[in-house]
Scaffold this active site. Structure first.
Site, PDB file in Angstrom:
ATOM      1  CD  GLN A   2      32.200  43.943  38.939  1.00 56.64           C
ATOM      2  OE1 GLN A   2      32.305  45.084  39.319  1.00 56.64           O
ATOM      3  NE2 GLN A   2      32.695  42.916  39.619  1.00 56.64           N
TER       4      GLN A   2
ATOM      5  CG  ASP B 224      29.572  42.348  42.571  1.00 61.41           C
ATOM      6  OD1 ASP B 224      28.843  43.195  43.089  1.00 61.41           O
ATOM      7  OD2 ASP B 224      30.524  41.813  43.172  1.00 61.41           O
TER       8      ASP B 224
ATOM      9  CG  HIS C 208      37.522  39.303  48.084  1.00 63.69           C
ATOM     10  ND1 HIS C 208      37.194  39.977  49.237  1.00 63.69           N
ATOM     11  CD2 HIS C 208      37.074  40.070  47.060  1.00 63.69           C
ATOM     12  CE1 HIS C 208      36.588  41.116  48.911  1.00 63.69           C
ATOM     13  NE2 HIS C 208      36.492  41.198  47.608  1.00 63.69           N
TER      14      HIS C 208
ATOM     15  N   GLY D  53      39.778  45.127  47.847  1.00 62.80           N
ATOM     16  CA  GLY D  53      40.346  44.909  49.170  1.00 62.80           C
ATOM     17  C   GLY D  53      39.296  44.596  50.221  1.00 62.80           C
TER      18      GLY D  53
ATOM     19  CG  LEU E  58      41.396  40.837  49.929  1.00 63.66           C
ATOM     20  CD1 LEU E  58      42.619  40.038  49.473  1.00 63.66           C
ATOM     21  CD2 LEU E  58      40.486  41.114  48.742  1.00 63.66           C
TER      22      LEU E  58
ATOM     23  CB  SER F 294      34.270  44.653  51.384  1.00 69.62           C
ATOM     24  OG  SER F 294      35.012  43.789  50.559  1.00 69.62           O
ATOM     25  NE  ARG F 295      29.076  49.047  49.675  1.00 72.92           N
ATOM     26  CZ  ARG F 295      29.489  48.876  48.425  1.00 72.92           C
ATOM     27  NH1 ARG F 295      29.536  47.666  47.910  1.00 72.92           N
ATOM     28  NH2 ARG F 295      29.866  49.909  47.696  1.00 72.92           N
TER      29      ARG F 295
HETATM   30  P1  AMP Z   1      35.021  43.634  45.375  1.00 71.41           P
HETATM   31  O1  AMP Z   1      36.267  43.681  46.203  1.00 71.41           O
HETATM   32  O2  AMP Z   1      33.770  43.775  46.181  1.00 71.41           O
HETATM   33  O3  AMP Z   1      35.077  44.547  44.180  1.00 71.41           O
HETATM   34  O4  AMP Z   1      34.953  42.170  44.793  1.00 71.41           O
HETATM   35  C1  AMP Z   1      35.995  41.636  44.030  1.00 71.41           C
HETATM   36  C2  AMP Z   1      35.500  40.385  43.370  1.00 71.41           C
HETATM   37  O5  AMP Z   1      35.096  39.438  44.371  1.00 71.41           O
HETATM   38  C3  AMP Z   1      34.257  40.637  42.488  1.00 71.41           C
HETATM   39  O6  AMP Z   1      34.382  39.856  41.312  1.00 71.41           O
HETATM   40  C4  AMP Z   1      33.129  40.149  43.360  1.00 71.41           C
HETATM   41  O7  AMP Z   1      32.005  39.713  42.630  1.00 71.41           O
HETATM   42  C5  AMP Z   1      33.796  38.989  44.088  1.00 71.41           C
HETATM   43  N1  AMP Z   1      33.074  38.672  45.326  1.00 71.41           N
HETATM   44  C6  AMP Z   1      32.792  39.519  46.352  1.00 71.41           C
HETATM   45  N2  AMP Z   1      32.074  38.873  47.291  1.00 71.41           N
HETATM   46  C7  AMP Z   1      31.892  37.611  46.849  1.00 71.41           C
HETATM   47  C8  AMP Z   1      31.230  36.458  47.371  1.00 71.41           C
HETATM   48  N3  AMP Z   1      30.580  36.476  48.530  1.00 71.41           N
HETATM   49  N4  AMP Z   1      31.255  35.318  46.640  1.00 71.41           N
HETATM   50  C9  AMP Z   1      31.895  35.270  45.442  1.00 71.41           C
HETATM   51  N5  AMP Z   1      32.549  36.330  44.900  1.00 71.41           N
HETATM   52  C10 AMP Z   1      32.551  37.477  45.588  1.00 71.41           C
END
Ligand code: AMP
Length: 279
Positions: free
Chosen positions: A154, A151, A37, A31, A33, A187-188
């Site tokens: 991940q 990530d 995302h 979330g 977002l 998100s941070r």
């Molecule tokens: P999170 O909500 O942070 O767990 O991220 C959900 C998904 O979005 C994960 O697969 C992240 O790697 C991807 N994500 C987060 N930020 C970015 C970004 N700036 N560019 C591409 N993918 C992202």
């Protein structure tokens, strides 16, 4: 767009979609977002008939309770963003539904991934990632699942999970989406003041510098230079590693193709992660 919070509700819809042979793309998120995302959602919408976005702040992947407590939550905006970018379903499960009493966490060996970088710095983190994704994959049964290369480690863990459980899911790794300044969307970032956002640009600049240096220095020389740079910055460096793109082992004297520089640094209390292919 449909919104489900119960597992039984979404399962009914999934079995309906499955019986009509619809291709399902899945974007798991925590979330808050943002456009990072959104780039994953857009790619899934382009490549699948149905796109499902999950929003679940997974307590089991936080090794720091304060980080979990402060994690931004913006549910109604998340639903609106997912709809705007063409998602068909948003799944917002409660903790009790994800980790129901009959949930048995899979036992998977992550090998070295557990001991390197994020694995080393955040004990239990990837175990939590594996738990939540194994549960969500079982519920959503996607054809394709989309993960951001932001990530980087991940993505390797998810590939290992799918292989170990023999799941018929294609893992799609998507490029890092950045602000025009170079700052990777996260998100941070919501927790950063304007001044701190400016400070955070140091991370992107360090990656660019590392990429330039990679042309005529060894990996260890580049890493040492980066560590020095961070020492004279306002950021607190957790690690700056140049790694093999597949094994994620740290490089030392020799380059390999597609080597990736991975960095984690704190701006104030906010832990930011980024990476770049530098060779
Ligand atoms: P999170 O909500 O942070 O767990 O991220 C959900 C998904 O979005 C994960 O697969 C992240 O790697 C991807 N994500 C987060 N930020 C970015 C970004 N700036 N560019 C591409 N993918 C992202």
């Amino acid at each position: 767009m449909l919104v489900f919070s119960s597992v039984s509700g979404i399962l009914k819809e999934i079995s309906r979609l499955r019986s009509s042979n619809k291709s399902i793309g899945f974007v798991p998120t925590m979330g808050a977002l943002h456009l990072g995302h959104a780039s994953l959602i857009k790619q899934s919408v382009d490549e699948n008939e149905i796109t499902i976005v999950s929003v679940f702040v997974n307590p089991r992947q936080f090794n720091n309770p304060d980080d979990l407590l402060k994690y931004p939550r913006t549910e109604s905006q998340d639903i609106a963003l997912a709809e705007h970018y063409g998602a068909s379903i948003v799944f917002l499960p409660e903790i009790e539904e994800v980790y129901s009493s009959d949930f048995i966490p899979p036992k998977i060996s992550l090998g070295n991934l557990e001991h390197l970088m994020e694995g080393k710095m955040r004990p239990g983190h990837f175990d939590g990632v594996v738990q939540v994704l194994s549960r969500l994959f079982t519920i959503v049964q996607p054809n394709n699942a989309y993960f951001g290369l932001k990530d980087f480690q991940q993505v390797a863990v998810v590939r290992r999970l799918v292989e170990a459980l023999n799941l018929p899911i294609n893992i799609v790794a998507c490029p890092i989406y950045r602000e025009i300044t170079g700052l990777a969307y996260s998100s941070r970032n919501q927790r950063l003041s304007d001044d701190q956002k400016e400070e955070a640009l140091f991370i992107y600049r360090s990656l660019i510098k590392a990429k330039k240096m990679a042309q005529n220095h060894t990996p260890i020389e580049v890493m040492n230079e980066m560590i020095k740079d961070y020492q004279s910055s306002s950021l607190e460096l957790e690690y700056f590693e140049i790694v093999h793109p597949k094994t994620l082992e740290t490089l030392s004297d020799e380059w390999v193709d597609e080597a990736v520089a991975c960095v984690v640094a704190y701006v104030g209390e906010v832990r930011l992660i980024d990476n770049m292919q530098i060779h």
